[in-house]
Scaffold this motif. Sequence first.
Motif, PDB file in Angstrom:
ATOM      1  N   LEU A 153       0.858  -1.259  -0.055  1.00  0.00           N
ATOM      2  CA  LEU A 153      -0.093  -0.097   0.065  1.00  0.00           C
ATOM      3  C   LEU A 153       0.761   1.200  -0.020  1.00  0.00           C
ATOM      4  O   LEU A 153       0.659   2.390  -0.864  1.00  0.00           O
ATOM      5  N   ILE A 154       1.772   1.551   0.910  1.00  0.00           N
ATOM      6  CA  ILE A 154       2.816   2.380   0.887  1.00  0.00           C
ATOM      7  C   ILE A 154       3.545   2.534  -0.398  1.00  0.00           C
ATOM      8  O   ILE A 154       3.782   3.578  -0.890  1.00  0.00           O
ATOM      9  N   GLY A 155       3.983   1.374  -0.865  1.00  0.00           N
ATOM     10  CA  GLY A 155       4.898   1.461  -1.946  1.00  0.00           C
ATOM     11  C   GLY A 155       4.096   2.002  -3.283  1.00  0.00           C
ATOM     12  O   GLY A 155       4.442   2.778  -4.101  1.00  0.00           O
ATOM     13  N   ALA A 156       2.661   1.609  -3.312  1.00  0.00           N
ATOM     14  CA  ALA A 156       1.807   1.876  -4.393  1.00  0.00           C
ATOM     15  C   ALA A 156       1.434   3.474  -4.359  1.00  0.00           C
ATOM     16  O   ALA A 156       1.498   4.191  -5.402  1.00  0.00           O
ATOM     17  N   MET A 157       1.402   3.991  -3.205  1.00  0.00           N
ATOM     18  CA  MET A 157       1.242   5.333  -2.988  1.00  0.00           C
ATOM     19  C   MET A 157       2.406   6.232  -3.369  1.00  0.00           C
ATOM     20  O   MET A 157       2.398   7.421  -4.175  1.00  0.00           O
ATOM     21  N   THR A 158       3.725   5.691  -3.060  1.00  0.00           N
ATOM     22  CA  THR A 158       4.860   6.773  -3.213  1.00  0.00           C
ATOM     23  C   THR A 158       5.232   6.336  -4.809  1.00  0.00           C
ATOM     24  O   THR A 158       5.626   7.533  -5.400  1.00  0.00           O
ATOM     25  N   ARG A 159       4.959   5.258  -5.404  1.00  0.00           N
ATOM     26  CA  ARG A 159       5.300   5.171  -6.917  1.00  0.00           C
ATOM     27  C   ARG A 159       4.098   5.912  -7.685  1.00  0.00           C
ATOM     28  O   ARG A 159       4.429   6.320  -8.806  1.00  0.00           O
TER      29      ARG A 159
END
Length: 202
Positions: A111-117
């Motif tokens: 989830l956090i990775g998807a947001m940062t990407r």
Amino acid sequence: MRTLTGLFDDYDDASAAVSELERAGVPSSDISVVASNADRRHAEDSDSNAAEGAGTGAGIGALVGGAGGLLTGLGLMAIPGVGPVVAAGWLAATAVGAAGGAVAGGAAGGLIGAMTRSGVSEEDANFYAEGVRRGGTLVTARVEDNLVPEAEALLKRQGWVDPEERRAAYREQGWTGFDEMSRPYAPEDVEHERSRYRRSAI
């Protein structure tokens, strides 16, 4: 195109924001919702225990119902450190490697990775994950540049949480960042958290 993200204390406000975004011309395929289900607001068609599933990130069944548009595609999942959530849209699909509307499985890092990407800063992504953990609903939209001012205005009009004010409130309580090893909030914790900000808004 820009990514706009809004955290809402109330799921109904977030749902209204999604409807407003769609009416403003943002395609459903460019909108995503991740909402806490710690209070069991959304029914499950499975006997799985969502709180237990949160420890492993396993899928926990499909949502019963929906309000039309994007929200008919909501699915149940569990995120370590966050607990049971309902989610739909491109961000949720990216987070769990899924390609459809209903989501199965998931992980906080995803989830956090998807947001940062998608352009959200790591600091903000941690804050938004914590907001969902505490009972909030996250609305994320990919918006064409010419629609950004209108989209930002309607998100604020529907009652999104001011990120700086809420982050400061979290830090006053000793929060330093999202931790997927943290205990997910129980229903009574979520209600206490919501009542804290209802009182402060009066």
